[in-house]
Design an enzyme around this catalytic site. Sequence first.
Site, PDB file in Angstrom:
ATOM      1  N   GLY A  15       0.780  -1.232   0.000  1.00 53.75           N
ATOM      2  CA  GLY A  15       0.000   0.000   0.000  1.00 53.75           C
ATOM      3  C   GLY A  15       0.812   1.282   0.000  1.00 53.75           C
ATOM      4  O   GLY A  15       0.364   2.307   0.512  1.00 53.75           O
ATOM      5  N   SER A  16       1.991   1.269  -0.615  1.00 52.98           N
ATOM      6  CA  SER A  16       2.761   2.523  -0.653  1.00 52.98           C
ATOM      7  C   SER A  16       2.054   3.557  -1.537  1.00 52.98           C
ATOM      8  O   SER A  16       2.128   4.763  -1.270  1.00 52.98           O
ATOM      9  CB  SER A  16       4.206   2.290  -1.105  1.00 52.98           C
ATOM     10  OG  SER A  16       4.270   1.916  -2.449  1.00 52.98           O
ATOM     11  N   ARG A  68     -14.871 -16.486  -9.301  1.00 52.80           N
ATOM     12  CA  ARG A  68     -14.406 -15.117  -9.460  1.00 52.80           C
ATOM     13  C   ARG A  68     -15.598 -14.146  -9.450  1.00 52.80           C
ATOM     14  O   ARG A  68     -15.548 -13.067  -8.866  1.00 52.80           O
ATOM     15  CB  ARG A  68     -13.654 -15.024 -10.803  1.00 52.80           C
ATOM     16  CG  ARG A  68     -12.686 -13.888 -10.899  1.00 52.80           C
ATOM     17  CD  ARG A  68     -11.942 -13.922 -12.207  1.00 52.80           C
ATOM     18  NE  ARG A  68     -10.806 -14.823 -12.221  1.00 52.80           N
ATOM     19  CZ  ARG A  68      -9.618 -14.571 -11.664  1.00 52.80           C
ATOM     20  NH1 ARG A  68      -9.415 -13.443 -11.027  1.00 52.80           N
ATOM     21  NH2 ARG A  68      -8.640 -15.433 -11.752  1.00 52.80           N
ATOM     22  N   MET A  93      -4.109  -7.207  -6.807  1.00 52.32           N
ATOM     23  CA  MET A  93      -3.562  -8.249  -7.666  1.00 52.32           C
ATOM     24  C   MET A  93      -4.582  -9.333  -8.001  1.00 52.32           C
ATOM     25  O   MET A  93      -4.268 -10.520  -7.972  1.00 52.32           O
ATOM     26  CB  MET A  93      -2.316  -8.861  -7.004  1.00 52.32           C
ATOM     27  CG  MET A  93      -1.233  -7.842  -6.749  1.00 52.32           C
ATOM     28  SD  MET A  93      -0.858  -6.830  -8.191  1.00 52.32           S
ATOM     29  CE  MET A  93       0.861  -7.167  -8.389  1.00 52.32           C
ATOM     30  N   ARG A  94      -5.802  -8.921  -8.329  1.00 52.46           N
ATOM     31  CA  ARG A  94      -6.810  -9.882  -8.772  1.00 52.46           C
ATOM     32  C   ARG A  94      -7.304  -9.446 -10.139  1.00 52.46           C
ATOM     33  O   ARG A  94      -7.485  -8.250 -10.391  1.00 52.46           O
ATOM     34  CB  ARG A  94      -8.020  -9.911  -7.816  1.00 52.46           C
ATOM     35  CG  ARG A  94      -7.722 -10.293  -6.401  1.00 52.46           C
ATOM     36  CD  ARG A  94      -7.303 -11.734  -6.226  1.00 52.46           C
ATOM     37  NE  ARG A  94      -8.258 -12.692  -6.780  1.00 52.46           N
ATOM     38  CZ  ARG A  94      -7.957 -13.971  -7.053  1.00 52.46           C
ATOM     39  NH1 ARG A  94      -6.732 -14.417  -6.850  1.00 52.46           N
ATOM     40  NH2 ARG A  94      -8.866 -14.790  -7.539  1.00 52.46           N
ATOM     41  N   ILE A  95      -7.543 -10.425 -11.000  1.00 51.68           N
ATOM     42  CA  ILE A  95      -8.155 -10.114 -12.297  1.00 51.68           C
ATOM     43  C   ILE A  95      -9.651  -9.936 -12.076  1.00 51.68           C
ATOM     44  O   ILE A  95     -10.279 -10.731 -11.365  1.00 51.68           O
ATOM     45  CB  ILE A  95      -7.857 -11.252 -13.304  1.00 51.68           C
ATOM     46  CG1 ILE A  95      -6.369 -11.217 -13.646  1.00 51.68           C
ATOM     47  CG2 ILE A  95      -8.719 -11.111 -14.546  1.00 51.68           C
ATOM     48  CD1 ILE A  95      -5.901 -12.382 -14.482  1.00 51.68           C
ATOM     49  N   LEU A  96     -10.202  -8.885 -12.636  1.00 53.88           N
ATOM     50  CA  LEU A  96     -11.611  -8.555 -12.398  1.00 53.88           C
ATOM     51  C   LEU A  96     -12.487  -9.024 -13.557  1.00 53.88           C
ATOM     52  O   LEU A  96     -12.066  -8.990 -14.718  1.00 53.88           O
ATOM     53  CB  LEU A  96     -11.745  -7.042 -12.209  1.00 53.88           C
ATOM     54  CG  LEU A  96     -11.019  -6.529 -10.958  1.00 53.88           C
ATOM     55  CD1 LEU A  96     -10.775  -5.027 -11.044  1.00 53.88           C
ATOM     56  CD2 LEU A  96     -11.807  -6.879  -9.701  1.00 53.88           C
ATOM     57  N   ASN A 110      -6.385   2.106 -12.788  1.00 52.16           N
ATOM     58  CA  ASN A 110      -5.350   1.175 -12.332  1.00 52.16           C
ATOM     59  C   ASN A 110      -3.973   1.787 -12.585  1.00 52.16           C
ATOM     60  O   ASN A 110      -3.803   2.606 -13.491  1.00 52.16           O
ATOM     61  CB  ASN A 110      -5.467  -0.133 -13.130  1.00 52.16           C
ATOM     62  CG  ASN A 110      -4.465  -1.175 -12.692  1.00 52.16           C
ATOM     63  OD1 ASN A 110      -4.240  -1.399 -11.501  1.00 52.16           O
ATOM     64  ND2 ASN A 110      -3.828  -1.826 -13.658  1.00 52.16           N
ATOM     65  N   HIS A 112      -0.017   0.474 -13.381  1.00 52.55           N
ATOM     66  CA  HIS A 112       0.726  -0.715 -13.792  1.00 52.55           C
ATOM     67  C   HIS A 112       2.196  -0.345 -13.988  1.00 52.55           C
ATOM     68  O   HIS A 112       2.493   0.682 -14.623  1.00 52.55           O
ATOM     69  CB  HIS A 112       0.132  -1.280 -15.085  1.00 52.55           C
ATOM     70  CG  HIS A 112       0.814  -2.533 -15.536  1.00 52.55           C
ATOM     71  ND1 HIS A 112       0.597  -3.740 -14.901  1.00 52.55           N
ATOM     72  CD2 HIS A 112       1.712  -2.768 -16.502  1.00 52.55           C
ATOM     73  CE1 HIS A 112       1.356  -4.667 -15.482  1.00 52.55           C
ATOM     74  NE2 HIS A 112       2.039  -4.103 -16.461  1.00 52.55           N
ATOM     75  N   SER A 139       2.290   3.268 -15.803  1.00 57.96           N
ATOM     76  CA  SER A 139       1.136   3.795 -16.543  1.00 57.96           C
ATOM     77  C   SER A 139      -0.101   3.783 -15.657  1.00 57.96           C
ATOM     78  O   SER A 139      -0.328   2.823 -14.921  1.00 57.96           O
ATOM     79  CB  SER A 139       0.832   2.908 -17.762  1.00 57.96           C
ATOM     80  OG  SER A 139       1.967   2.744 -18.573  1.00 57.96           O
ATOM     81  N   GLU A 146     -10.117  -6.261 -20.781  1.00 54.52           N
ATOM     82  CA  GLU A 146      -8.818  -6.853 -21.085  1.00 54.52           C
ATOM     83  C   GLU A 146      -7.798  -6.405 -20.029  1.00 54.52           C
ATOM     84  O   GLU A 146      -7.756  -5.221 -19.655  1.00 54.52           O
ATOM     85  CB  GLU A 146      -8.369  -6.368 -22.477  1.00 54.52           C
ATOM     86  CG  GLU A 146      -7.164  -7.085 -23.014  1.00 54.52           C
ATOM     87  CD  GLU A 146      -6.641  -6.413 -24.294  1.00 54.52           C
ATOM     88  OE1 GLU A 146      -5.465  -6.549 -24.591  1.00 54.52           O
ATOM     89  OE2 GLU A 146      -7.452  -5.726 -24.975  1.00 54.52           O
ATOM     90  N   ASP A 148      -4.700  -5.078 -17.998  1.00 58.49           N
ATOM     91  CA  ASP A 148      -3.631  -4.089 -18.218  1.00 58.49           C
ATOM     92  C   ASP A 148      -3.731  -3.421 -19.592  1.00 58.49           C
ATOM     93  O   ASP A 148      -2.730  -3.181 -20.273  1.00 58.49           O
ATOM     94  CB  ASP A 148      -2.241  -4.733 -18.019  1.00 58.49           C
ATOM     95  CG  ASP A 148      -2.044  -5.203 -16.582  1.00 58.49           C
ATOM     96  OD1 ASP A 148      -2.612  -4.566 -15.679  1.00 58.49           O
ATOM     97  OD2 ASP A 148      -1.346  -6.199 -16.370  1.00 58.49           O
TER      98      ASP A 148
END
Length: 216
Positions: A15-16, A68, A93-96, A110, A112, A139, A146, A148
Amino acid sequence: MSTRTRAVILISGGGSNLQAFIDQIQSGNLAVDIGLVISNNADAFGLERASNAGIKTSAIDHRQFESRLKFDQALMSEIDSVQPDIVILAGFMRILTEDFVNHYRNRLINIHPSLLPKYPGTNTHQRALDSNDQWHGASIHFVVPEVDAGPIILQGRLSIDANDTSDSLQQRIHKIEHFLYPLAVKWFAENRLSIDIDKVLLDGEISAEQLQTFDV
Ligand code: GAR
């Protein structure tokens, strides 16, 4: 009624970046209220950072859900309980699922650690080194189904040094991120961003401010 932008921040770890938001808000540079911080990992240090700042937290363990979609539904219901203007993924770090992403269309962002569209996914620093890239960076983008991908709001880049390692790049990129992410959210909060098909405009045009070069 408050005119401040209300955010929910999703994290998974240290969480920085969350801390960078907290610091900018506390110093009066960012007119945003963080209504809730959610982690999929109850041990995430970021939850402690949020509590220390008096921010409400919630842990929703994805392993407790059979799919999911079910996890995302629980997440959505928790997020919607505070009716945010923006949902910020900060090391989440979860794919939504597509349902989730569509539910927050144009208000889900997001960060990345690469110069997208280069290196979606993981291990971005090593991949930049392995490719002998001159530039590497971070970014911030609106999220689309899709992974990232999605219209880019702001990028920061640095020049890779001959003695850089994956670890040194990670540290250097973090410094950039802590400057860039609050700035991108400030632009959002000030209503300066718009989306033109697959491009993000700042004050109605593509701006040189959307790609910044750092010497860190
Ligand atoms: C950040 O470097 C962010 O770019 C990355 O996770 C880190 C979280 O750090 N995100 C991703 O890799 C998403 N694909 P933090 O927990 O210290 O903010």
